[in-house]
Scaffold this active site. Structure first.
Site, short mmCIF file in Angstrom:
data_model
loop_
_atom_site.label_atom_id
_atom_site.label_comp_id
_atom_site.label_asym_id
_atom_site.label_seq_id
_atom_site.Cartn_x
_atom_site.Cartn_y
_atom_site.Cartn_z
N GLY A 25 0.78 -1.24 0.00
CA GLY A 25 0.00 0.00 0.00
C GLY A 25 0.81 1.28 0.00
O GLY A 25 0.42 2.26 -0.62
N GLU A 46 3.34 4.24 6.29
CA GLU A 46 2.12 3.47 6.05
C GLU A 46 1.22 4.20 5.07
O GLU A 46 1.18 5.43 5.07
CB GLU A 46 1.35 3.29 7.37
N ASP A 47 0.47 3.46 4.28
CA ASP A 47 -0.52 4.08 3.42
C ASP A 47 -1.70 4.58 4.24
O ASP A 47 -2.17 5.70 4.09
CB ASP A 47 -1.01 3.11 2.33
N ASP A 49 -5.89 2.14 9.94
CA ASP A 49 -7.32 1.89 10.08
C ASP A 49 -7.57 1.50 11.54
O ASP A 49 -7.64 2.36 12.42
CB ASP A 49 -7.68 0.80 9.07
N PHE A 75 -14.44 2.91 2.94
CA PHE A 75 -13.44 2.15 2.20
C PHE A 75 -12.98 2.94 0.98
O PHE A 75 -13.80 3.41 0.19
CB PHE A 75 -14.00 0.79 1.77
N ASP A 82 -5.82 -0.65 -2.42
CA ASP A 82 -6.46 -1.52 -3.39
C ASP A 82 -7.81 -2.03 -2.93
O ASP A 82 -8.11 -2.08 -1.73
CB ASP A 82 -5.57 -2.75 -3.65
P1 IMP Z 1 -5.23 -1.79 10.12
O1 IMP Z 1 -4.31 -2.88 10.60
O2 IMP Z 1 -6.67 -2.09 10.46
O3 IMP Z 1 -4.83 -0.41 10.62
O4 IMP Z 1 -5.21 -1.72 8.54
C1 IMP Z 1 -4.21 -2.32 7.85
C2 IMP Z 1 -4.28 -2.32 6.38
O5 IMP Z 1 -5.62 -2.47 5.92
C3 IMP Z 1 -3.79 -1.08 5.69
O6 IMP Z 1 -2.38 -1.00 5.64
C4 IMP Z 1 -4.40 -1.25 4.32
O7 IMP Z 1 -3.61 -2.12 3.55
C5 IMP Z 1 -5.72 -1.92 4.64
N1 IMP Z 1 -6.83 -0.94 4.63
C6 IMP Z 1 -7.42 -0.34 5.68
N2 IMP Z 1 -8.39 0.49 5.28
C7 IMP Z 1 -8.42 0.41 3.92
C8 IMP Z 1 -9.21 1.07 2.89
O8 IMP Z 1 -10.10 1.90 3.14
N3 IMP Z 1 -8.92 0.71 1.61
C9 IMP Z 1 -7.95 -0.18 1.28
N4 IMP Z 1 -7.19 -0.80 2.20
C10 IMP Z 1 -7.42 -0.50 3.50
MG MG Z 2 -1.18 -1.57 3.70
#
Ligand code: IMP
Ligand code: MG
Length: 183
Positions: free
Chosen positions: A49, A103-104, A107, A156, A163
């Site tokens: 990402g 990080e991209d 979440d 999302f 992606d």
């Molecule tokens: P987390 O561990 O919940 O903070 O999220 C981890 C990963 O989920 C991110 O690095 C993204 O790759 C993916 N992600 C979270 N939200 C989105 C979104 O809205 N679109 C696409 N990928 C997401």
């Molecule tokens: Mg990611």
């Protein structure tokens, strides 16, 4: 309103490229100020990402630094599995160094927490976190996120590295899924 369709889903333009680039420039300026004079900080981009964000960000960094990438996997389709299963590619010495995790999107913060724990165990001087996107209403972590491009609602999105089922990472703008995010 510009829309795109990826597989079965339609997304609306929400974060155009020029705004993304402005936010990246703001983050780079802050990092340039905060970390000037540190001995060769190490940027660690999280694939896939953060590929575009990392590439644009480090071009604006004006001090001597190293960059590397790691890969984790925690996500399928549009719903987080909540599990980080793999970390591939970390073979740098972190001890005593300033590390900037790129990080991209943050979440729930689960990925960030696990990466932070792994890196902390390697005794860096400090770990800073830079993310292009942050979902404050989804965040369950307690770690500070030092540099944030933009806080967004709990929706999302795709584009600029992010992606939907592997598609959309190449888009230079970011688009938001129309309707509820299917879990
Ligand atoms: P987390 O561990 O919940 O903070 O999220 C981890 C990963 O989920 C991110 O690095 C993204 O790759 C993916 N992600 C979270 N939200 C989105 C979104 O809205 N679109 C696409 N990928 C997401
Ligand atoms: Mg990611």
């Amino acid at each position: 309103m510009k829309t795109i369709t990826l597989k079965d889903k339609t997304f609306e333009l929400s974060y155009p490229s020029h705004q993304i680039q402005q936010d990246i420039a703001r983050i780079a300026n802050a990092i340039n100020q905060d970390l000037a004079g540190m001995p060769a900080p190490l940027f660690i981009g999280v694939l896939n990402g953060a590929c575009l964000f990392a590439a644009d960000l480090i071009r604006l960094i004006n001090f001597t630094c190293e960059i590397t990438f790691v890969k984790v996997s925690s996500y399928q389709g549009t719903a987080s599995t909540g599990e980080v299963t793999q970390l591939i590619g970390l073979n740098h010495v972190l001890s005593g160094r300033t590390v900037i995790l790129i990080e991209d999107i943050v979440d729930t913060g689960e990925t960030l927490a696990k990466l932070h724990k792994t890196f902390s165990a390697l005794n860096p001087y400090q770990i800073k976190v830079a993310t292009l996107l942050f979902k404050p209403n989804a965040y369950k972590g307690s770690l500070p996120v030092d540099y944030i491009g933009r806080s967004i609602p709990n929706e999302f999105i795709v584009g600029f590295g992010l992606d939907y089922d592997g598609l959309g990472r190449n888009l230079s703008d970011i688009y938001t899924l129309k309707g509820p995010s299917p879990k």
